[in-house]
Write an enzyme that holds these catalytic residues in place. Structure first.
Site, PDB file in Angstrom:
ATOM      1  CE  LYS A  32      -3.889   1.779   2.466  1.00  0.00           C
ATOM      2  NZ  LYS A  32      -4.926   2.217   1.006  1.00  0.00           N
TER       3      LYS A  32
HETATM    4  C1  LIG Z   1      -6.205   0.560  -3.954  1.00  0.00           C
HETATM    5  C2  LIG Z   1      -6.876  -0.059  -2.883  1.00  0.00           C
HETATM    6  N1  LIG Z   1      -7.584  -1.034  -3.038  1.00  0.00           N
HETATM    7  C3  LIG Z   1      -8.282  -1.773  -2.190  1.00  0.00           C
HETATM    8  C4  LIG Z   1      -8.683  -0.998  -0.981  1.00  0.00           C
HETATM    9  C5  LIG Z   1      -9.407  -1.567   0.146  1.00  0.00           C
HETATM   10  O1  LIG Z   1      -8.595  -2.125   1.041  1.00  0.00           O
HETATM   11  P1  LIG Z   1      -8.882  -2.190   2.494  1.00  0.00           P
HETATM   12  O2  LIG Z   1     -10.247  -2.796   2.858  1.00  0.00           O
HETATM   13  O3  LIG Z   1      -7.936  -2.818   3.497  1.00  0.00           O
HETATM   14  O4  LIG Z   1      -9.190  -0.596   3.242  1.00  0.00           O
HETATM   15  C6  LIG Z   1      -7.751   0.141  -0.551  1.00  0.00           C
HETATM   16  C7  LIG Z   1      -7.920   0.924   0.635  1.00  0.00           C
HETATM   17  O5  LIG Z   1      -7.032   0.771   1.343  1.00  0.00           O
HETATM   18  C8  LIG Z   1      -6.966   0.761  -1.856  1.00  0.00           C
HETATM   19  O6  LIG Z   1      -6.422   1.871  -1.431  1.00  0.00           O
END
Ligand SMILES: Cc1ncc(COP(=O)(O)O)c(C=O)c1O
Length: 304
Positions: A157
């Protein structure tokens, strides 16, 4: 932004307005930072952070993918997150841990620079990410292609992934939509700009595999586990743009979005153009879980 509470910076809690970095911070120039987005919910039994260990694990996984030497342990970061939330005094909040190559050498190689860590926390009420939460979002299939792991580690991330996502989100909003859906270089559905995606066709719930380029979302995992605990299943398979248009229901998941219904993609109505029954039921199940009303999932909450 309401400047409430303090921000944890490399072990110290500093006043919100004083949490500053040098303009030559490496990450500002080269996007060499990784982060998390975590929610703290105001449950009937007190404020609780949702899936804290999983978020901290993902932060460290992201750091490893960028060769970042974290100067703090997972335990110290978890405790610091709890402390920052407590000091902020907010019942419901969004928490943003960030690790970044700091001020030091200016040049592409950051590895001699310190990896600085901050933890910020701000007010965020349940359901505040409203587009699609209650009525259904209108999404645009982006003209920007989702970058993939041939270019950058997509399971990190990392800030650098979000330039691509921000372009897609801006394009969608500028064209009157609420959100973007990104396809990968093979034309398969990857995810939203900051959410994972699920479709339902003939009562079968499907989602793209992580190999399609989406982040391993913690909400995605939560939804899959909730469905499985309730006796259902989710099929992970590549989805085409056609699958989106032909779906009976579509929803997206994410820490900010929670479970967000999608009722239109491009100019095509999804199903009957209203939030579907399965999406509605999953929204309720997810809300029960984060609110501590489903005992089976209480271990996902860290009460503060
Ligand atoms: C690119 C991306 N995909 C998916 C998600 C969903 O991830 P999460 O459920 O861990 O927030 C996020 C958010 O964090 C994101 O930034």
């Amino acid at each position: 932004m309401k400047e409430i509470g303090k921000i944890w910076m490399n072990g110290k809690l500093v006043p919100f307005k004083d949490a500053k970095v040098h303009v030559l911070t490496h990450a500002l120039h080269y996007s060499t930072s990784i982060f998390e987005g975590i929610r703290c919910y105001d449950t009937p039994n007190g404020s609780a952070i949702f899936r804290l260990p999983e978020h901290v694990d993902r932060l460290f996984k992201s750091a490893k993918l960028y060769s970042m030497k974290m100067q703090f342990s997972k335990k110290i970061i978890s405790d610091a997150i709890i402390k920052t939330v407590q000091v902020g005094g907010l019942k419901e909040s969004y928490i943003r841990p960030l690790a970044y190559y700091g001020y030091g050498t200016m040049g592409l190689t950051p590895t001699t620079n310190n990896v600085d860590v901050s933890i910020s926390c701000w007010e965020w009420k349940m359901g505040e990410s409203e587009a699609g939460k209650f009525s259904g979002a209108k999404c645009k299939v982006s003209s920007w292609i989702k970058i993939d792991s041939r270019s950058q580690p997509m399971q990190a991330k990392a800030a650098s992934n979000y330039a691509n996502a921000a372009l897609a989100r801006m394009e969608a909003l500028e064209n009157g939509y609420d959100e973007a859906i990104m396809l990968n270089y093979h034309g398969k559905v990857a995810e939203g700009s900051a959410e994972n995606i699920f479709i339902i066709k003939d009562d079968i719930i499907q989602t793209p595999p992580l190999s399609a380029g989406g982040l391993e979302g913690i909400t995605r995992d939560s939804i899959i586990r909730i469905i499985e605990k309730n006796g259902g299943f989710v099929i992970e398979q590549d989805l085409e743009r056609d699958d989106l248009y032909n779906a009976d229901e579509i929803f997206m998941t994410g820490t900010a979005a929670e479970v967000k219904s999608v009722t239109q993609i491009d100019k095509v109505k999804i199903g009957n153009g209203k939030m579907g029954n399965i999406t509605k039921a999953l929204q309720k199940s997810f809300t029960d879980v984060v609110m501590g009303k489903d005992e089976r999932f209480l271990p996902w909450l860290t009460f503060i």
